[in-house]
Each structure stands twice: as structure tokens, then as C-alpha cells.
Write an enzyme that holds these catalytic residues in place. Structure first.
Site, PDB file in Angstrom:
ATOM      1  N   LEU A  96       0.817  -1.201   0.000  1.00  0.00           N
ATOM      2  CA  LEU A  96       0.000   0.000   0.000  1.00  0.00           C
ATOM      3  C   LEU A  96       0.858   1.261   0.000  1.00  0.00           C
ATOM      4  O   LEU A  96       2.019   1.237   0.409  1.00  0.00           O
ATOM      5  CB  LEU A  96      -0.925  -0.028   1.221  1.00  0.00           C
ATOM      6  CG  LEU A  96      -1.816  -1.288   1.274  1.00  0.00           C
ATOM      7  CD1 LEU A  96      -2.365  -1.500   2.669  1.00  0.00           C
ATOM      8  CD2 LEU A  96      -2.930  -1.186   0.247  1.00  0.00           C
ATOM      9  N   PRO A  97       0.294   2.397  -0.452  1.00  0.00           N
ATOM     10  CA  PRO A  97       1.107   3.610  -0.650  1.00  0.00           C
ATOM     11  C   PRO A  97       1.591   4.309   0.619  1.00  0.00           C
ATOM     12  O   PRO A  97       2.710   4.813   0.653  1.00  0.00           O
ATOM     13  CB  PRO A  97       0.170   4.537  -1.443  1.00  0.00           C
ATOM     14  CG  PRO A  97      -0.902   3.672  -1.986  1.00  0.00           C
ATOM     15  CD  PRO A  97      -1.055   2.559  -1.008  1.00  0.00           C
ATOM     16  N   ASN A 101      -3.044   4.339   4.579  1.00  0.00           N
ATOM     17  CA  ASN A 101      -3.641   3.226   3.840  1.00  0.00           C
ATOM     18  C   ASN A 101      -3.422   1.901   4.564  1.00  0.00           C
ATOM     19  O   ASN A 101      -4.326   1.052   4.618  1.00  0.00           O
ATOM     20  CB  ASN A 101      -3.048   3.138   2.437  1.00  0.00           C
ATOM     21  CG  ASN A 101      -3.302   4.363   1.594  1.00  0.00           C
ATOM     22  OD1 ASN A 101      -2.393   4.898   0.969  1.00  0.00           O
ATOM     23  ND2 ASN A 101      -4.529   4.846   1.555  1.00  0.00           N
ATOM     24  N   THR A 127       5.893   0.791   2.239  1.00  0.00           N
ATOM     25  CA  THR A 127       6.924   1.591   2.897  1.00  0.00           C
ATOM     26  C   THR A 127       6.207   2.611   3.772  1.00  0.00           C
ATOM     27  O   THR A 127       5.587   3.547   3.263  1.00  0.00           O
ATOM     28  CB  THR A 127       7.826   2.311   1.879  1.00  0.00           C
ATOM     29  OG1 THR A 127       8.474   1.328   1.072  1.00  0.00           O
ATOM     30  CG2 THR A 127       8.873   3.150   2.586  1.00  0.00           C
ATOM     31  N   LYS A 202      14.642   0.304   4.621  1.00  0.00           N
ATOM     32  CA  LYS A 202      14.067   0.848   3.373  1.00  0.00           C
ATOM     33  C   LYS A 202      14.142   2.370   3.354  1.00  0.00           C
ATOM     34  O   LYS A 202      14.464   2.980   2.319  1.00  0.00           O
ATOM     35  CB  LYS A 202      12.615   0.385   3.235  1.00  0.00           C
ATOM     36  CG  LYS A 202      11.860   1.011   2.058  1.00  0.00           C
ATOM     37  CD  LYS A 202      12.500   0.662   0.721  1.00  0.00           C
ATOM     38  CE  LYS A 202      11.828   1.395  -0.438  1.00  0.00           C
ATOM     39  NZ  LYS A 202      10.461   0.961  -0.709  1.00  0.00           N
ATOM     40  N   LYS A 277       7.106  11.274  -0.044  1.00  0.00           N
ATOM     41  CA  LYS A 277       6.560  10.636   1.163  1.00  0.00           C
ATOM     42  C   LYS A 277       7.636   9.892   1.929  1.00  0.00           C
ATOM     43  O   LYS A 277       7.761  10.012   3.154  1.00  0.00           O
ATOM     44  CB  LYS A 277       5.425   9.687   0.764  1.00  0.00           C
ATOM     45  CG  LYS A 277       4.738   8.967   1.920  1.00  0.00           C
ATOM     46  CD  LYS A 277       5.303   7.574   2.181  1.00  0.00           C
ATOM     47  CE  LYS A 277       5.003   6.636   1.038  1.00  0.00           C
ATOM     48  NZ  LYS A 277       5.441   5.250   1.316  1.00  0.00           N
TER      49      LYS A 277
END
Length: 329
Positions: A96-97, A101, A127, A202, A277
Site C-alpha cells: 500500500l502507498p 492506507n 513503505t 528501506k 513521502k
């Protein structure tokens, strides 16, 4: 690598069929896993409906029978909520973004936790903020299930070819079970430590990626304005000490490489909005740990400005185009 002989081909839930989730799910299907799929945008499931045989409304027992006669037929079931995915599958991957979410998919009114079964393995490849991963893990544990964060690196190309790198955080005893699935989608599956450490790895990787992409774009732009041929300059950089992934694999200059977003008007790939983001997550983490990230902070500002100036939906390598159009920054 995913072992076809070892994998128990029971249905796997997959939530989030965007630029990354779509090819990841397809690779699971290629390795024989029937899928229970959901996306908040129903159109995202259409490609699966057109490509294979839909088992919409079929029972779990029928899906298991499907798994025994795979051949070239791909089986999957489209459901109407994350909760329905959890009802039909005890292994679920989410892609998911944003943190919001992910929270909605797990803890929302129709979230996974509404119908999750005890002993289920929930793998989040989004992420998101490491703190959110830790909170979700606590909620999942209360339901008797297991949560692992497993964000990815490699981009859409690696997602399609099954060569992603997964950075996994969670209970080490569950890593082998997670790797069985993740190995179908990636060539590197690395255990990082407790829940949240996958996200930490990440975030650090993407901060470095943003910095190196901006540096590559600036070097290429300067060289071109000094009269150098872009392909020649890229060749020199890639045989010299300035070489990096942004220069030799994902060059941001149109015409230098084929098969990358810069060759397609910066369409596809990893969006500028998502990079902004991720840099915001790095900024938040740096603040909470009192870590100086001077270049990371500047990269964050640059990508935020790009979003405000019409680059939001373009690949993050469009920073080259942004610099070309700016006389000064």
C-alpha cells in the site's frame, strides 16, 4: 528463490494491486499460488479478471482443488474488503502507498483484523513509518496472528522480473515462512531484526537513492550544458568513481537508456509523490533519533517542490527535467 516443491500451494491473500503490487501478485501466481485479491480501486483487479479464470465466490475448498491442477490456468478470487481476504486466507501480503492506507487496511471498519484467523501470517510490504509497523504488530499479536514488515527495493522492473530485494522485520522464527512467499517475488530476502527494522532499512535506502538521483541529474545537466553528449557523459560516469544505480541502471536523461521512465516521458516507475513521502518518513525518523540528514532534508525539499510544480505523478527521475527547466533553484 521460491521452491515449487516445498511451497504448500494454499491460497495467499494480496491487498494492493498498484504499480508494484500488480507484478508482485502475478509472480506469486506464476509459482502456483491461488490468490485472494483486493484493491480499493476495483479497476486494479480487471487485468487479473481478463488474464485468468476468476473464482469469485468460490469456497476455500474449491480454491485448494484449483491449486492441485495448476497447469497454465491461473486461479484467483476477487473479494470486496481486506476483512474478506483475511476470512479466506491465512497468509496475506499488503502493498500500500502510505501509513494511513496500511492502518485502514489492517484496523479499519472492514480491515484484516476484523476477520483474521489465529496463526495467520501478515506481511506488509508497504513503505511506512516504522512506528506504525510496530503498532500494527501489537494489534495483530493481540489477535493471535503474526505481523512482519517487508518493504521492497528494486522498482517496477524488479517487481516484474521477480528480482526485488525484501527487507524483513519481525519474529525471527517466522522468517522462513515469510521467505517462502517473498522468494517468489524477489532474489534477495534479508532478515533485518525486530518489527520496524525492515522499514528502517528501506527508509535509509530511499533517502540515499533520492540523493544519488539528484546528484546524477545535476551532473548530467551540467555536463550537457558544457557541451558533452549525454550518452558519452553517462558512459564516462559509469566507468568512473561517480558510478551509481541512478547513472548506470535508471539514468534520468531521455535518450540515454531504453526501458526506463526517462525514455517514456517519465511515466511509470516510482512516483515523485511516493519519493517525497519516503523522504518525509526519513525526516521524521531523523528528528526522533536526533540524526543529522543535511542532504536528505534538502532532497525532501526538492521533491516537495516538484510535487507542487506538476511533477507529482511522474517518476522521481523527472528531477532531471525539473532541473533543466529551472534556471536557478
Amino acid at each position: 528463490m521460491c521452491s515449487r516443491s516445498m511451497a504448500s500451494k494454499t491460497p495467499v491473500g494480496f491487498i494492493g494491486l498498484g504499480n508494484m503490487g500488480n507484478p508482485m501478485a502475478k509472480n506469486l501466481m506464476k509459482h502456483g499460488y491461488p490468490l485472494i485479491i483486493y484493491d480499493v480501486f476495483p479497476d486494479a483487479c480487471k487485468e487479473f479478471q481478463e488474464a485468468g479464470e476468476q473464482c469469485l465466490g468460490f469456497s476455500l475448498e474449491i480454491l485448494l482443488l484449483c491449486a492441485k491442477s495448476l497447469g497454465h490456468v491461473r486461479h484467483f478470487c476477487v473479494v470486496s474488503s481486506p476483512a474478506d481476504v483475511a476470512e479466506k486466507a491465512d497468509r496475506i501480503i499488503t502493498m500500500l502507498p502510505t501509513s494511513i492506507n496500511a492502518i485502514e487496511a489492517y484496523s479499519g471498519a472492514n480491515g484484516i483484523l476484523k476477520k483474521v484467523k489465529k496463526g495467520s501470517l501478515l506481511i506488509d510490504s508497504s513503505t511506512i513509518d516504522p512506528a506504525v509497523s510496530k503498532e500494527l504488530a501489537k494489534e495483530v499479536e493481540k489477535m493471535g496472528a503474526v505481523f512482519m514488515d517487508a518493504p521492497v527495493s528494486g522498482g517496477v522492473g524488479a517487481a516484474r522480473s521477480g528480482n526485488l530485494t525484501f527487507m524483513v522485520g519481525g519474529v525471527e522464527d517466522e522468517f522462513a515462512a515469510a521467505k517462502e512467499l517473498l522468494g517468489c517475488m524477489g532474489s534477495n530476502v534479508v532478515y533485518c531484526g525486530a518489527v520496524g527494522t525492515g522499514q528502517a532499512a528501506k527508509i535509509c535506502n530511499n533517502m540515499l537513492l533520492a540523493i544519488s538521483m539528484i546528484g546524477t541529474a545535476e551532473a548530467m545537466n551540467l555536463g550537457i550544458r558544457l557541451g558533452l553528449d549525454p550518452k558519452l557523459l553517462a558512459k564516462i560516469l559509469n566507468m568512473s568513481s561517480g558510478r551509481c544505480w541512478s547513472s548506470d541502471t535508471y539514468n534520468p536523461v531521455p535518450g540515454v537508456m531504453d526501458g526506463v521512465p526517462s525514455a517514456n516521458n517519465y511515466q511509470g516507475g516510482f512516483g515523485t509523490t511516493l519519493m517525497a513521502k519516503d523522504l518525509g518518513l526519513a525526516q521524521d525518523s531523523a528528528t526522533s533519533t536526533k540524526s543529522p540528514i543535511l542532504l536528505g532534508s534538502l532532497a525532501h525539499q526538492i521533491y516537495r517542490v516538484m510535487c507542487a510544480k506538476g511533477y507529482a505523478k511522474k517518476d522521481f527521475s523527472a528531477v532531471f527535467q525539473f532541473l533543466r527547466e529551472e534556471e536557478s533553484f
